[in-house]
Design a protein around this motif. Structure first.
Motif, PDB file in Angstrom:
ATOM      1  N   TRP A 139       0.839  -1.203   0.000  1.00  0.00           N
ATOM      2  CA  TRP A 139       0.000   0.000   0.000  1.00  0.00           C
ATOM      3  C   TRP A 139       0.868   1.246   0.000  1.00  0.00           C
ATOM      4  CZ3 TRP A 139      -5.047  -0.714  -0.813  1.00  0.00           C
ATOM      5  CH2 TRP A 139      -5.607  -1.960  -0.503  1.00  0.00           C
ATOM      6  N   THR A 140       0.408   2.263  -0.702  1.00  0.00           N
ATOM      7  CA  THR A 140       1.188   3.504  -0.776  1.00  0.00           C
ATOM      8  C   THR A 140       1.220   4.249   0.542  1.00  0.00           C
ATOM      9  OG1 THR A 140      -0.770   4.707  -1.558  1.00  0.00           O
ATOM     10  CG2 THR A 140       0.737   3.819  -3.245  1.00  0.00           C
ATOM     11  N   GLU A 141       0.143   4.146   1.326  1.00  0.00           N
ATOM     12  CA  GLU A 141       0.065   4.940   2.548  1.00  0.00           C
ATOM     13  C   GLU A 141      -0.165   4.103   3.800  1.00  0.00           C
ATOM     14  OE1 GLU A 141      -2.273   8.609   2.123  1.00  0.00           O
ATOM     15  OE2 GLU A 141      -2.510   8.065   0.011  1.00  0.00           O
ATOM     16  N   GLY A 142      -0.155   2.806   3.663  1.00  0.00           N
ATOM     17  CA  GLY A 142      -0.344   1.956   4.831  1.00  0.00           C
ATOM     18  C   GLY A 142      -1.539   1.038   4.693  1.00  0.00           C
ATOM     19  N   VAL A 143      -1.625   0.044   5.588  1.00  0.00           N
ATOM     20  CA  VAL A 143      -2.694  -0.953   5.555  1.00  0.00           C
ATOM     21  C   VAL A 143      -4.034  -0.303   5.894  1.00  0.00           C
ATOM     22  CG1 VAL A 143      -3.532  -3.083   6.619  1.00  0.00           C
ATOM     23  CG2 VAL A 143      -1.095  -2.802   6.147  1.00  0.00           C
ATOM     24  N   PRO A 144      -5.076  -0.601   5.140  1.00  0.00           N
ATOM     25  CA  PRO A 144      -6.390   0.029   5.378  1.00  0.00           C
ATOM     26  C   PRO A 144      -7.052  -0.446   6.669  1.00  0.00           C
ATOM     27  CG  PRO A 144      -6.230  -0.917   3.160  1.00  0.00           C
ATOM     28  CD  PRO A 144      -5.080  -1.441   3.937  1.00  0.00           C
ATOM     29  N   TRP A 145      -7.963   0.396   7.140  1.00  0.00           N
ATOM     30  CA  TRP A 145      -8.822   0.080   8.263  1.00  0.00           C
ATOM     31  C   TRP A 145     -10.238   0.501   7.899  1.00  0.00           C
ATOM     32  CZ3 TRP A 145      -8.720  -3.279  11.807  1.00  0.00           C
ATOM     33  CH2 TRP A 145      -9.475  -3.160  12.985  1.00  0.00           C
ATOM     34  N   THR A 146     -11.139   0.470   8.841  1.00  0.00           N
ATOM     35  CA  THR A 146     -12.542   0.770   8.538  1.00  0.00           C
ATOM     36  C   THR A 146     -12.766   2.194   8.049  1.00  0.00           C
ATOM     37  OG1 THR A 146     -12.921   1.307  10.864  1.00  0.00           O
ATOM     38  CG2 THR A 146     -13.390  -0.949  10.166  1.00  0.00           C
TER      39      THR A 146
END
Length: 462
Positions: A139-146
């Motif tokens: 991921w370009t900006e980090g692992v997604p969350w809700t």
């Protein structure tokens, strides 16, 4: 048991060799927040008004400190740490350890350490270094969350493969043309957007990927609303396609749709009525103009942007979901309005949800689809209801009544079929396909056929 100081720890548990022991228990040992959101922690134990130091270190690399916050323990034992920088402390996107200490020296202390704090981005784009959704390298900006809006772009080397028993999160998910995620039924998400690229001047086999998609949604237009991401890498993502922002355009290009072996209505120019469009000798209907027929999961349609053979552009990108509440009818030749509108009664709760989902927003495998013919024949039109490729060999194995899979393709000026016997090994997301019934079953399955999809069929594209 007595608890004189009201900290939730029995007094008999607080007596250490050197005096009272100050004990803190957090409500959990791993927290997930989005960037700039406060970190809220509930504790048992501790001492009211005693100052505690919360120190954050990077979980990976050198475990270097990124800052600390001093907070006096409130009576309700709920600690709120502001992370957006407005109070002098900022926690960027990343993974952290949290250690808790205090300056109290009159007794022993028992404080938690290495509490995990994951700070997630508000937006992130898939890069595809591997297939692991939860790997920050993808991921370009980090692992997604809700709270994270994600973009799955076209032409990635690897696409996410989600697995049973693991947690996967995002808020809104945008698919560019050709993008996919294998096993989206394991994804916790709020809404999906899917862009589909269809070739100009020829028929494309299309299957709707999202619920609440109607025949009138098949148009290409210019977005006139506010794109809040216009100056970012996410321009064109998660847009609100409604009457005011994305007006229906029926002529640039004209879009022609045809059904297989079905009857559909055509709106009349003169009396405000309808006339049935029935299948022709080749079992396809003529193009029709009805705007209110809903696409069903696992079913298909032929779609041709522009006139046959037109070469105005390489393809058109059709954007879903649409939110229009009504569509207008026009005269195909004069381009003048017929003064007729058709209401589209969408269930707003289902707009942007994957088409295979049941009322509980889940899916059970094997997933069954019923296909129907108006006239008896040995072929039925189906569609891929998933955002992953379908393995043709595995589909045939799970559907013993099916002899062959066929896809309409254009070679030169003629349309032919590509089949599982001529090199067709996969069905792409949003692609429709014909299924041919084996001879032994043809007398039984002439008007209706049940087909079955298994999770094992879902795979990445070759």
């Amino acid at each position: 048991m007595a608890d004189a100081d009201g900290n939730g720890i029995p007094d008999c548990s607080e007596d250490g060799e050197g005096g009272t022991t100050d004990v803190l228990y957090p409500d959990k040992y791993e927290y997930d927040i989005c960037k700039s959101e406060p970190l809220v922690m509930d504790f048992t134990g501790g001492t009211t008004d005693r100052e505690y130091t919360f120190t954050f270190t990077k979980k990976q690399s050198d475990n270097s400190s990124v800052g600390e916050v001093k907070i006096a323990m409130p009576t309700n034992r709920r600690v709120t740490i502001v992370t957006d920088g407005s109070k002098g402390f900022e926690l960027p996107v990343g993974e952290y350890y949290l250690n808790i200490t205090s300056d109290w020296t009159d007794g022993e202390t028992n404080y938690p350490n290495k509490i995990i704090v994951n700070v997630h981005p508000k937006t992130s784009e898939w890069t595809g270094e591997s297939t692991d959704w939860n790997d920050p390298k993808n991921w370009t900006e980090g692992v997604p969350w809700t709270c994270t809006d994600v973009l799955i772009p076209s032409a990635c080397t690897h696409y996410p493969v989600l697995e049973s028993g693991k947690d996967y999160y995002c808020n809104r998910i945008q698919f560019e043309p050709g993008a996919e995620v294998i096993n989206t039924h394991y994804l916790n998400y709020e809404q999906a957007w899917v862009d589909v690229s269809l070739k100009y001047g020829e028929y494309n086999m299309f299957s709707a990927p999202l619920k609440e998609t109607y025949t009138g949604d098949m148009f290409f237009s210019t977005f006139k609303g506010t794109d809040y991401n216009i100056n970012t890498d996410y321009a064109g993502c998660w847009l609100d396609y409604a009457e005011s922002t994305y007006p229906a355009n029926r002529f640039e290009p004209k879009v022609y749709q045809r059904l297989w072996n079905a009857s559909v209505q055509n709106a009349q120019n003169d009396d405000g009525g309808y006339v049935a469009v029935n299948p022709e000798d080749n079992f396809w209907t003529a193009p029709f103009n009805l705007v209110s027929q809903e696409y069903k999961a696992g079913q298909g349609v032929l779609v041709r942007p522009d006139t046959e053979g037109a070469k105005t552009s390489s393809s058109y990108t059709f954007c879903f979901p649409k939110r229009h509440a009504k569509y207008e009818y026009y005269d195909l030749d004069t381009k003048q309005s017929l003064g007729r509108w058709e209401t589209i009664s969408r269930n707003s709760a289902d707009v942007g949800r994957f088409i295979y989902e049941d009322d509980s927003r889940s899916v059970s495998f094997p997933y069954h689809v019923t296909l129907e013919n108006k006239r008896p024949t040995t072929m039925f039109l189906a569609g891929n209801p998933f955002m992953a490729h379908i393995n043709v060999s595995k589909f045939l194995a799970a559907n013993p009544a099916v002899k062959a899979i066929k896809v309409v393709v254009k070679n030169g000026d003629k349309y032919t079929y590509n089949t599982n016997k001529t090199g067709l090994t996969q069905i792409a997301p949003t692609q429709a396909f014909l299924v041919e019934v084996k001879e032994a079953y043809q007398s039984t399955y002439r008007y209706k056929l049940n087909i079955h999809f298994t999770e094992d069929m879902l795979e990445k594209g070759n």
